[in-house]
Design a protein around this motif. Structure first.
Motif, short mmCIF file in Angstrom:
data_model
loop_
_atom_site.label_atom_id
_atom_site.label_comp_id
_atom_site.label_asym_id
_atom_site.label_seq_id
_atom_site.Cartn_x
_atom_site.Cartn_y
_atom_site.Cartn_z
N LEU A 36 38.88 37.05 45.60
CA LEU A 36 40.30 36.75 45.60
C LEU A 36 40.74 36.21 44.25
O LEU A 36 41.82 36.54 43.75
CB LEU A 36 40.61 35.74 46.71
N TYR A 37 39.89 35.38 43.64
CA TYR A 37 40.20 34.84 42.32
C TYR A 37 40.35 35.96 41.29
O TYR A 37 41.30 35.98 40.50
CB TYR A 37 39.11 33.86 41.90
N VAL A 38 39.40 36.88 41.29
CA VAL A 38 39.45 38.00 40.35
C VAL A 38 40.71 38.83 40.58
O VAL A 38 41.39 39.25 39.65
CB VAL A 38 38.19 38.87 40.47
N ALA A 79 28.66 39.94 45.53
CA ALA A 79 29.91 40.58 45.91
C ALA A 79 29.88 42.01 45.45
O ALA A 79 29.11 42.38 44.57
CB ALA A 79 31.10 39.85 45.26
N PRO A 80 30.70 42.89 46.05
CA PRO A 80 30.77 44.27 45.57
C PRO A 80 31.09 44.30 44.09
O PRO A 80 31.97 43.57 43.63
CB PRO A 80 31.92 44.86 46.40
N PRO A 112 37.80 43.88 43.72
CA PRO A 112 38.61 44.11 44.90
C PRO A 112 39.98 44.61 44.56
O PRO A 112 40.68 44.05 43.73
CB PRO A 112 38.70 42.72 45.55
N ALA A 113 40.38 45.69 45.17
CA ALA A 113 41.74 46.22 45.06
C ALA A 113 42.15 46.57 43.65
O ALA A 113 43.31 46.65 43.32
CB ALA A 113 42.75 45.21 45.64
N LEU A 114 41.15 46.79 42.76
CA LEU A 114 41.49 47.05 41.38
C LEU A 114 40.97 48.39 40.89
O LEU A 114 41.35 48.85 39.83
CB LEU A 114 40.92 45.95 40.48
N ALA A 115 40.07 48.99 41.61
CA ALA A 115 39.40 50.16 41.08
C ALA A 115 40.32 51.34 40.86
O ALA A 115 40.03 52.24 40.13
CB ALA A 115 38.27 50.56 42.03
N ALA A 159 31.54 34.32 47.78
CA ALA A 159 31.86 35.64 47.24
C ALA A 159 33.28 36.07 47.57
O ALA A 159 33.97 36.68 46.75
CB ALA A 159 30.86 36.67 47.77
N ARG A 160 33.74 35.73 48.78
CA ARG A 160 35.09 36.16 49.17
C ARG A 160 36.15 35.45 48.32
O ARG A 160 37.10 36.07 47.87
CB ARG A 160 35.31 35.87 50.65
#
Length: 450
Positions: A8-10, A433-434, A442-445, A3-4
């Motif tokens: 990171l890929y996303v 994953a969240p 991650p870091a996109l919201a 998931a981590r």
């Protein structure tokens, strides 16, 4: 994929959507300046006619036809790379297929402009429709190119649909205006249901199969434009497969450079690794070896028979006025890069990139050696034609070269640079994953508007 790593890929795939920095603007400004100079040169040519170029009564094809064949060939290489990887179900394809498909669309758009540039009077292009001749290769050229353009856009768009839904869900109301509306419309209501997945995979599979014969037909018709004439060096039955292999070779080399550039600029080193460059180098080696075989076969049979119209062209290529260009292509643009990618050793990415630069330069030079000597060859024994390109042709060529990376930068300002959905398809996610609307964010919201 855990998931981590998936998060990171996303993040890497989507972090540059709607965002720019100083480096992005500097590069974009430099490329735009080159394109603007090329556009100015074309306007200058439209105002004063083709007399401002090096084209003349004897050599009426030059840089423009060379570039048309060359850029369409690059497009074919991008499409065929993605199609082959999809049809063989290569597990390592996910980080690079989006770049290859984007290159196919942008390079084809650039190459398709050149017939209009070469006309001198773009309005006369309408005569191809008004007075089309079924037996003319020129008629089938625009039919094949326009069909292939539509297919390339569809081939790029279909795998993009789930990722457009990611953009729609992740950015949400943070993106307003035309861009936010485009994400909602172009995602076609994608929710990732089993039925939608089946339809999408079937559509991508059909396009991956169709794009190969379509691309082959485009370059075959371009080859027949030369081969059906009686000019020395052109009238060859092997031209169609030779053109197809040349397109694939130069296209794969360009794909290597594109993924190397975006890998460095977008921080994709963890996902586009030495393995990708090594496998693409194997493909480059196989295509280059095949091209050498076809080229030797062509020159061997033509040189052995030595027809009256072919002899002067072969002599000019091997020992005459075009010999420096020919041997530069053969040794520096074909043999040397194949040696670079064939030998094991350190720095595989650097060697693949150097080999790709040499291949691209060599294959452009090969197109020059097909077009110009065939045109310059005397129809009467004493009257060789002379072609010297002017600043107008050079400026338009430089502008079109700059248009490809600029187009890709703009494309991936709006779209993910790597396919999120395809990575999930081939790798899977081992643990939850969240999520937001069913996707890791991650870091996109916080949005990402420019």
């Amino acid at each position: 994929m855990d998931a981590r790593t998936h998060e990171l890929y996303v993040d890497r795939a989507m972090r540059n959507i709607g965002k720019t920095g100083v480096r992005w603007w500097v590069i974009a400004a430099a490329l735009t300046a080159c394109v603007a100079v090329g556009a100015y040169a074309w306007v200058y040519q439209l105002q004063r006619g083709l007399g401002v170029t090096g084209l003349n009564q004897k050599v009426s094809w030059g840089f423009y036809i060379i570039n048309c064949v060359f850029f369409i060939g690059i497009s074919y290489g991008g499409a065929i790379t993605s199609a082959i990887l999809r049809l063989t179900n290569a597990k390592w394809r996910a980080p690079i297929t989006r770049l290859a498909e984007g290159l196919a669309v942008v390079a084809l758009l650039v190459g398709a402009v050149y017939p209009l540039v070469d006309l001198g009077r773009p309005d006369r292009f309408l005569n191809l429709f008004a007075y089309a001749q079924v037996g003319s290769p020129v008629t089938w050229d625009w039919v094949a190119i326009s069909t292939y353009l539509v297919a390339s856009i569809v081939f790029f768009y279909l795998p993009l649909i789930p990722d457009l839904a990611v953009c729609r869900d992740v950015f949400g109301s943070g993106v307003r205006g035309l861009r936010g509306w485009s994400y909602r419309v172009l995602s076609l209501g994608w929710r990732g249901t089993p039925g939608q997945e089946r339809l999408l995979l079937r559509g991508i599979g059909i396009m991956a199969v169709l794009i190969i014969p379509l691309a082959v037909s485009v370059h075959s018709v371009l080859a027949w434009l030369f081969a059906v004439t009686v000019r020395g060096g052109w009238h060859s039955t092997i031209f169609a497969p030779l053109f197809v292999l040349a397109a694939m070779l130069s296209g794969v080399a360009t794909v290597i450079l594109v993924i190397a550039g975006f890998r460095a600029a977008y921080g994709l080193q963890q996902f586009i690794t030495q393995k990708h460059f090594r496998y693409l180098s194997y493909l480059l080696l196989a295509l280059g070896s095949g091209y050498i075989y076809f080229m030797v076969s062509e020159y061997l049979t033509e040189g052995y028979v030595l027809e009256e119209s072919t002899g002067p062209v072969l002599e000019a290529l091997f020992v005459g006025s075009y010999a420096p260009a020919f041997w530069t292509f053969a040794l520096g643009g074909l043999l040397l890069p194949l040696v670079l990618v064939a030998l094991p050793g350190r720095y595989p990415i650097a060697r693949a990139c150097v080999a790709s630069v040499l291949v691209i330069g060599g294959m452009w030079l090969k197109r020059f050696l097909i077009v110009v000597p065939g045109m310059a060859e005397p129809l009467m024994p004493w009257d060789w034609g002379i072609y010297q390109p002017t600043w107008v042709e050079i400026a338009i060529t430089v502008g079109s070269v700059a248009a490809i990376p600029l187009g890709l930068m703009i494309m991936f300002f709006f779209f993910p640079v790597m396919s999120v959905h395809e990575m999930e398809e081939v790798e899977g996610v081992s643990e939850p994953a969240p999520v937001a609307a069913g996707r890791p964010v991650p870091a996109l919201a916080g949005g990402g508007d420019a």
